[in-house]
Write an enzyme that holds these catalytic residues in place. Structure first.
Site, PDB file in Angstrom:
ATOM      1  N   GLU A  22       0.601   3.831   1.948  1.00 24.63           N
ATOM      2  CA  GLU A  22       0.969   4.284   3.300  1.00 24.63           C
ATOM      3  C   GLU A  22       2.250   3.607   3.771  1.00 24.63           C
ATOM      4  O   GLU A  22       3.145   4.243   4.333  1.00 24.63           O
ATOM      5  CB  GLU A  22      -0.150   3.954   4.294  1.00 24.63           C
ATOM      6  CG  GLU A  22      -1.448   4.665   4.026  1.00 24.63           C
ATOM      7  CD  GLU A  22      -2.349   3.915   3.052  1.00 24.63           C
ATOM      8  OE1 GLU A  22      -1.850   3.267   2.112  1.00 24.63           O
ATOM      9  OE2 GLU A  22      -3.573   3.995   3.240  1.00 24.63           O
TER      10      GLU A  22
ATOM     11  N   CYS B  34       0.826  -1.208   0.000  1.00 25.49           N
ATOM     12  CA  CYS B  34       0.000   0.000   0.000  1.00 25.49           C
ATOM     13  C   CYS B  34       0.860   1.258   0.000  1.00 25.49           C
ATOM     14  O   CYS B  34       2.018   1.252   0.450  1.00 25.49           O
ATOM     15  CB  CYS B  34      -0.872   0.035   1.251  1.00 25.49           C
ATOM     16  SG  CYS B  34      -2.103  -1.262   1.354  1.00 25.49           S
TER      17      CYS B  34
ATOM     18  N   CYS C 210      -1.726  -1.219   7.472  1.00 23.55           N
ATOM     19  CA  CYS C 210      -1.114   0.118   7.416  1.00 23.55           C
ATOM     20  C   CYS C 210      -1.347   0.870   8.721  1.00 23.55           C
ATOM     21  O   CYS C 210      -0.477   1.609   9.189  1.00 23.55           O
ATOM     22  CB  CYS C 210      -1.665   0.915   6.240  1.00 23.55           C
ATOM     23  SG  CYS C 210      -1.029   0.331   4.659  1.00 23.55           S
TER      24      CYS C 210
HETATM   25  N1  THU Z   1      -4.326   0.586  -1.165  1.00 25.83           N
HETATM   26  C1  THU Z   1      -3.471   1.514  -0.647  1.00 25.83           C
HETATM   27  O1  THU Z   1      -2.371   1.728  -1.154  1.00 25.83           O
HETATM   28  N2  THU Z   1      -3.871   2.197   0.441  1.00 25.83           N
HETATM   29  C2  THU Z   1      -5.120   2.125   0.995  1.00 25.83           C
HETATM   30  O2  THU Z   1      -5.407   2.828   1.954  1.00 25.83           O
HETATM   31  C3  THU Z   1      -6.106   1.209   0.431  1.00 25.83           C
HETATM   32  C4  THU Z   1      -5.608   0.264  -0.588  1.00 25.83           C
HETATM   33  C5  THU Z   1      -3.915  -0.115  -2.380  1.00 25.83           C
HETATM   34  C6  THU Z   1      -3.595  -1.563  -2.262  1.00 25.83           C
HETATM   35  C7  THU Z   1      -3.819  -2.026  -3.684  1.00 25.83           C
HETATM   36  O3  THU Z   1      -2.665  -1.715  -4.459  1.00 25.83           O
HETATM   37  C8  THU Z   1      -4.951  -1.145  -4.184  1.00 25.83           C
HETATM   38  O4  THU Z   1      -4.945  -0.004  -3.337  1.00 25.83           O
HETATM   39  C9  THU Z   1      -6.311  -1.792  -4.167  1.00 25.83           C
HETATM   40  O5  THU Z   1      -6.610  -2.307  -2.938  1.00 25.83           O
END
Ligand code: THU
Length: 157
Positions: free
Chosen positions: A75, A73, A115
């Site tokens: 974060e 993610c 996260c």
């Molecule tokens: N994702 C994030 O990077 N941060 C979030 O707060 C929610 C989800 C990403 C993980 C994945 O690459 C995509 O968003 C779909 O879930």
């Protein structure tokens, strides 16, 4: 037996203009970082920005992988980069934004549990509350500290 209750509070802003200047900059950095996402599987482009106590800002984004669990993610990319590139420097605030189809998502993006736990660790390490700004197309939510997103967070070791 005792019934207990946990209450959290947060602020809702009706647009970036209502934020103070340094938070506006942090939010803009998170929005700009969505353009660096590598998200060919979800097409959900997430950007994040950390502001250190001294005002410096670093950015990151989600990075996906064909072996899905190997992706990460925005974060965690950003928090790990912040810690790895500026070890020991206290982090004061984190902003998160997400785009789909080239537009900010309507509701503020809310981080996953993993996260939130990583935020908890860096807040503890920083020795100060980490403010969190969650960005949506027309509103922004501000949480004063990680506990407000992760009540009863694990911080025992
Ligand atoms: N994702 C994030 O990077 N941060 C979030 O707060 C929610 C989800 C990403 C993980 C994945 O690459 C995509 O968003 C779909 O879930």
């Amino acid at each position: 037996m005792t019934n207990k209750e946990i209450r959290i509070s947060y602020i809702e802003y009706n647009g970036i203009d209502e934020l103070k200047t340094d938070d506006q900059e942090l939010v803009k950095a998170a929005i700009a970082a969505t353009a660096t996402a590598y998200a060919p599987y979800s097409n959900f482009h997430v950007g994040a920005a950390v502001r250190f106590e001294d005002g410096e800002v670093v950015q990151g984004s989600n990075q996906e992988n064909a072996a899905y669990p190997s992706g990460i993610c925005a974060e965690r990319t950003t928090l790990f980069y912040a810690s790895a590139s500026r070890p020991g420097k206290p982090m004061a605030a984190l902003a998160i934004a997400a785009c789909q189809g080239g537009k900010l998502i309507e509701e503020p993006v809310t981080p996953c549990g993993a996260c939130r736990q990583v935020m908890a660790q860096y807040q503890l390490k920083s020795g100060m509350p980490m403010r969190i700004l969650l960005v949506g197309a027309h509103k922004i939510w501000e949480f004063a500290k990680v506990e407000d997103l992760l009540p009863l967070m694990f911080d025992s070791i």
